[in-house]
Design an enzyme around this catalytic site. Sequence first.
Site, PDB file in Angstrom:
ATOM      1  CD  GLU A 138       1.957  -5.539   5.969  1.00 19.70           C
ATOM      2  OE1 GLU A 138       2.682  -6.481   6.369  1.00 19.70           O
ATOM      3  OE2 GLU A 138       1.223  -5.636   4.974  1.00 19.70           O
ATOM      4  CD  GLU A 194      -2.234  -7.397   3.092  1.00 19.63           C
ATOM      5  OE1 GLU A 194      -2.058  -6.240   2.669  1.00 19.63           O
ATOM      6  OE2 GLU A 194      -2.614  -7.646   4.245  1.00 19.63           O
ATOM      7  CB  ALA A 201      -0.891  -0.003   1.232  1.00 15.27           C
ATOM      8  N   GLY A 237       0.789  -4.967   1.025  1.00 21.65           N
ATOM      9  CA  GLY A 237      -0.398  -5.022   0.166  1.00 21.65           C
ATOM     10  C   GLY A 237      -0.128  -5.696  -1.170  1.00 21.65           C
TER      11      GLY A 237
HETATM   12  C1  LIG Z   1      -2.762  -2.795   3.870  1.00 25.76           C
HETATM   13  C2  LIG Z   1      -1.411  -2.767   3.317  1.00 25.76           C
HETATM   14  C3  LIG Z   1      -0.359  -2.192   4.018  1.00 25.76           C
HETATM   15  C4  LIG Z   1       0.969  -2.111   3.395  1.00 25.76           C
HETATM   16  O1  LIG Z   1       1.171  -2.613   2.318  1.00 25.76           O
HETATM   17  S1  LIG Z   1       2.203  -1.277   4.247  1.00 25.76           S
HETATM   18  C5  LIG Z   1       3.546  -1.226   3.096  1.00 25.76           C
HETATM   19  C6  LIG Z   1       4.321  -2.518   3.038  1.00 25.76           C
HETATM   20  N1  LIG Z   1       5.451  -2.406   2.134  1.00 25.76           N
HETATM   21  C7  LIG Z   1       6.666  -2.016   2.533  1.00 25.76           C
HETATM   22  O2  LIG Z   1       6.907  -1.726   3.705  1.00 25.76           O
HETATM   23  C8  LIG Z   1       7.743  -1.922   1.468  1.00 25.76           C
HETATM   24  C9  LIG Z   1       8.231  -0.507   1.333  1.00 25.76           C
HETATM   25  N2  LIG Z   1       9.293  -0.399   0.324  1.00 25.76           N
HETATM   26  C10 LIG Z   1      10.559  -0.800   0.556  1.00 25.76           C
HETATM   27  O3  LIG Z   1      10.905  -1.315   1.593  1.00 25.76           O
HETATM   28  C11 LIG Z   1      11.567  -0.568  -0.541  1.00 25.76           C
HETATM   29  O4  LIG Z   1      11.053   0.387  -1.396  1.00 25.76           O
HETATM   30  C12 LIG Z   1      11.904  -1.851  -1.346  1.00 25.76           C
HETATM   31  C13 LIG Z   1      12.682  -2.826  -0.450  1.00 25.76           C
HETATM   32  C14 LIG Z   1      10.653  -2.513  -1.889  1.00 25.76           C
HETATM   33  C15 LIG Z   1      12.798  -1.450  -2.566  1.00 25.76           C
HETATM   34  O5  LIG Z   1      13.917  -0.728  -2.149  1.00 25.76           O
HETATM   35  P1  LIG Z   1      14.770   0.096  -3.238  1.00 25.76           P
HETATM   36  O6  LIG Z   1      15.075  -0.752  -4.405  1.00 25.76           O
HETATM   37  O7  LIG Z   1      15.922   0.713  -2.489  1.00 25.76           O
HETATM   38  O8  LIG Z   1      13.784   1.243  -3.773  1.00 25.76           O
HETATM   39  P2  LIG Z   1      13.293   2.561  -2.978  1.00 25.76           P
HETATM   40  O9  LIG Z   1      14.224   3.672  -3.276  1.00 25.76           O
HETATM   41  O10 LIG Z   1      13.029   2.274  -1.563  1.00 25.76           O
HETATM   42  O11 LIG Z   1      11.858   2.807  -3.701  1.00 25.76           O
HETATM   43  C16 LIG Z   1      11.746   3.455  -4.948  1.00 25.76           C
HETATM   44  C17 LIG Z   1      10.651   4.510  -4.815  1.00 25.76           C
HETATM   45  O12 LIG Z   1       9.447   3.813  -4.515  1.00 25.76           O
HETATM   46  C18 LIG Z   1       8.884   4.345  -3.324  1.00 25.76           C
HETATM   47  N3  LIG Z   1       8.147   3.281  -2.626  1.00 25.76           N
HETATM   48  C19 LIG Z   1       8.514   1.999  -2.464  1.00 25.76           C
HETATM   49  N4  LIG Z   1       7.599   1.329  -1.776  1.00 25.76           N
HETATM   50  C20 LIG Z   1       6.611   2.216  -1.493  1.00 25.76           C
HETATM   51  C21 LIG Z   1       5.385   2.119  -0.795  1.00 25.76           C
HETATM   52  N5  LIG Z   1       4.933   0.955  -0.276  1.00 25.76           N
HETATM   53  N6  LIG Z   1       4.634   3.228  -0.683  1.00 25.76           N
HETATM   54  C22 LIG Z   1       5.029   4.397  -1.228  1.00 25.76           C
HETATM   55  N7  LIG Z   1       6.189   4.544  -1.902  1.00 25.76           N
HETATM   56  C23 LIG Z   1       6.964   3.458  -2.028  1.00 25.76           C
HETATM   57  C24 LIG Z   1      10.064   4.852  -2.533  1.00 25.76           C
HETATM   58  O13 LIG Z   1       9.662   5.781  -1.572  1.00 25.76           O
HETATM   59  C25 LIG Z   1      10.903   5.437  -3.627  1.00 25.76           C
HETATM   60  O14 LIG Z   1      10.361   6.682  -3.966  1.00 25.76           O
HETATM   61  P3  LIG Z   1      11.321   7.987  -4.078  1.00 25.76           P
HETATM   62  O15 LIG Z   1      12.255   7.666  -5.215  1.00 25.76           O
HETATM   63  O16 LIG Z   1      10.395   9.113  -4.390  1.00 25.76           O
HETATM   64  O17 LIG Z   1      12.058   8.118  -2.801  1.00 25.76           O
END
Ligand SMILES: C/C=C/C(=O)SCCNC(=O)CCNC(=O)[C@H](O)C(C)(C)COP(=O)(O)OP(=O)(O)OC[C@H]1O[C@@H](n2cnc3c(N)ncnc32)[C@H](O)[C@@H]1OP(=O)(O)O
Length: 290
Positions: free
Chosen positions: A163, A143, A96, A140
């Site tokens: 999460e 999910e 998400a 998400g």
């Molecule tokens: C009900 C549901 C709840 C949920 O789903 S809670 C969310 C659960 N997911 C996460 O916690 C994963 C979050 N993302 C990460 O941990 C990392 O990303 C990755 C390990 C997947 C990849 O890392 P890397 O390859 O270093 O890429 P990067 O620079 O972190 O991401 C590229 C751009 O993508 C944005 N992004 C990644 N995941 C999300 C997200 N879940 N929500 C919003 N933005 C996201 C970042 O911020 C960044 O953006 P910018 O270049 O502007 O800094």
Amino acid sequence: MNSLRFIRPVASRFVPVPAQRIVRSYSAAATSYELIMVSSPKPGVGLVTLNRPKALNALSTPLFLELNDALRKLNQDNDTGAIVITGSNKAFAAGADIKEMKDLTFSTAYTTDFIELWSSLSSQVKKPIIAAVNGYALGGGCELAMMADVIYCSSTATFGQPEIKLGTIPGAGGSQRLTHAIGKSRAMELILTGKTFSGKEAGEWGLAARVFQQPEECLEEALKTAEVISGYSRVAVKAAKEVVNKSQDLGVRDGVEYERRVFHSLFGSKDQKIGMTAFAEKKQPQWSNE
Ligand SMILES: C/C=C/C(=O)SCCNC(=O)CCNC(=O)[C@H](O)C(C)(C)COP(=O)(O)OP(=O)(O)OC[C@H]1O[C@@H](n2cnc3c(N)ncnc32)[C@H](O)[C@@H]1OP(=O)(O)O
């Protein structure tokens, strides 16, 4: 594809959708979206590709509104028998949208039923959905894959429910579907630690039906399977999905009874006659979808 009338659903209060994105009437395949792409690369197959690469396909409310709209149309489209959802080689979906959620209050989340619109995928779409998962499928994203009926993935895909690292828990079915799929002990460990697991493990643990070495192979095989499914009677396919899904809610005794009732009801379909007569006459069935 047939033309379907469409009025865009009201966007969430958190992320308003610009007026210029409102489209009033189009066919499912020809619809242009901003955050997803919809195509039909094989006969009878609707392919939905998440297309928010800069945010690793983070599932924002606008993205989910587009996804729901596309799925609703594909579900109604007579030419579509099965659906594939995929992302990019880097990310199926990284969860998400954290930036959208971070300032949300309890009362707003509760009163607006935040992410409730995600559930229409599993409750409203009656045609089979295959998730072709490459790269990250986190939170998400994991999910969303589990809401699909079948998961194909590449061995290097990265699944997880991280999460806990954000000070929260899965909110779109992760704790329930992952536990059903891989068992309580493994699911508990993963959800409590936020550790990820590979596509290879997803296959070994029974979360994914098939695992491929290459992302391209994963998508191609998902499309082939969707084409096979689409070649069968729509009536029988819908019934098959319904009874398998019932197994998630009912005990075995009630589930077997339910299955038998649906099996009985298919003797009222034309396609049961067509299928069994074709077998007896050593011919290929020509389905009526009735
Ligand atoms: C009900 C549901 C709840 C949920 O789903 S809670 C969310 C659960 N997911 C996460 O916690 C994963 C979050 N993302 C990460 O941990 C990392 O990303 C990755 C390990 C997947 C990849 O890392 P890397 O390859 O270093 O890429 P990067 O620079 O972190 O991401 C590229 C751009 O993508 C944005 N992004 C990644 N995941 C999300 C997200 N879940 N929500 C919003 N933005 C996201 C970042 O911020 C960044 O953006 P910018 O270049 O502007 O800094």
